[in-house]
Design an enzyme around this catalytic site. Structure first.
Site, short mmCIF file in Angstrom:
data_model
loop_
_atom_site.label_atom_id
_atom_site.label_comp_id
_atom_site.label_asym_id
_atom_site.label_seq_id
_atom_site.Cartn_x
_atom_site.Cartn_y
_atom_site.Cartn_z
N GLU A 55 -2.39 -15.49 -0.93
CA GLU A 55 -2.57 -16.90 -0.61
C GLU A 55 -4.04 -17.31 -0.54
O GLU A 55 -4.35 -18.50 -0.59
CB GLU A 55 -1.85 -17.23 0.70
CG GLU A 55 -0.33 -17.14 0.55
CD GLU A 55 0.42 -17.59 1.78
OE1 GLU A 55 -0.19 -17.67 2.87
OE2 GLU A 55 1.63 -17.85 1.66
N GLU A 67 4.75 6.42 3.49
CA GLU A 67 3.88 6.07 4.62
C GLU A 67 3.52 7.28 5.47
O GLU A 67 2.63 7.21 6.32
CB GLU A 67 4.53 5.00 5.50
CG GLU A 67 5.75 5.46 6.27
CD GLU A 67 6.29 4.35 7.15
OE1 GLU A 67 6.17 4.48 8.39
OE2 GLU A 67 6.84 3.38 6.61
#
Length: 294
Positions: free
Chosen positions: A82, A113
């Site tokens: 964004e 992870e």
């Protein structure tokens, strides 16, 4: 241990949530969410330090790099993406990295992870430099992938920031600056996409927005480097010129077109009654700050 983390504890207010009415559930969730801004307020000093690091990186042509796993990684990507239309920056200036790569944005990729090496590898893949700032994000504060990334970033000499939702978190020990937003037990035990995710989103909003203001991407409270990539944003660009210069729509449209769609340039042209070339030169001298160019 995982069970000792505040984000993994059971919430006393929701022990019988499955017996609540829909409205009772919503009221409870809303009440819990209200606590988040107050918790973040306690960390503003640390967030300020993080912003200064990012501004410093931007001024050295470095990058802001978010890295995390699961929800944390997705939030980093969201903020990075964004920044491009909002502030007119290159997609390379604010980068979001998630454990497991693009597929992990919409699908859980098991195991990635848990590897510190993967965190290092992903930063190596984007050619991390000492001019960058790496923000490691992990609600638990213990994700090995993020720890590996922060370790490598420090080794390279990059600035490092840790964002977690537990105090005395493990990732904090691997960062120059630690932001610890202890949001506590979730209404749904361990579901850190809730309060913890909300807190992370708010903090990332602060970091990127304040840093962009710090390098001249804003005039007043107007996003004067907006990229007009669709009809809505073209109209917004013209409205920004109107608000910044107090001219009517037709005049704003005239300067927008004369500036080839570059809002900053149009504003300076209008306020200083100068040519596009002169406006561009003044902005360059002012380091991109409209106010300093006037």
């Amino acid at each position: 241990m995982l069970e000792n983390l505040s984000t993994e504890k059971r919430n006393n207010h929701t022990m019988k949530m499955d017996e609540m009415s829909v409205l009772e559930i919503l009221r409870t969730m809303n009440q819990e969410d209200k606590s988040v801004p107050g918790i973040i307020e306690k960390e503003l000093a640390s967030i300020e330090v993080a912003v200064e690091k990012v501004i410093h990186s931007f001024k050295k042509k470095g990058r802001l790099i978010y890295i995390g796993a699961g929800t944390s990684g997705r939030l980093g990507i969201l903020d990075a993406v964004e920044c491009v239309p909002t502030f007119g920056v290159s997609p390379d200036q604010v980068v979001g990295i998630i454990a497991g790569g693009a597929e992990a944005i919409k699908t859980a990729i098991e195991g990635v992870e848990d590897s510190r090496q993967f965190g290092k590898d992903d930063l190596e893949a984007i050619s991390l430099t000492k001019n960058d700032t790496v923000v490691g994000i992990a609600a638990s504060g213990r994700t090995p992938y993020v720890i590996g990334a922060l370790q490598y970033a420090k080794q390279i000499g990059a600035e490092t920031v840790a964002v977690s939702c537990n105090t005395q978190s493990e990732i904090s020990r691997y960062a120059d600056t630690a932001i610890e937003i202890e949001t506590g037990a979730e209404v749904l035990t361990g579901s850190t996409r809730l309060k913890a995710g909300t807190a992370q989103k708010l903090v990332l909003n602060m970091i990127s927005t304040a840093a962009m203001i710090g390098v001249g991407k804003v005039y007043g409270n107007l996003m004067v480097d907006v990229q007009a990539t669709n009809a809505k944003l073209i109209e917004r660009s013209k409205r920004i010129i109107m608000d910044a210069t107090q001219v009517d729509y037709e005049t704003a449209e005239h300067f927008y077109e004369k500036a080839d769609g570059h809002v900053k340039t149009a504003i300076v042209m209008s306020l200083l009654d100068c040519t596009k070339e002169q406006a561009i030169e003044k902005l360059e001298i002012a380091g991109g700050f409209v106010r300093k160019a006037l």
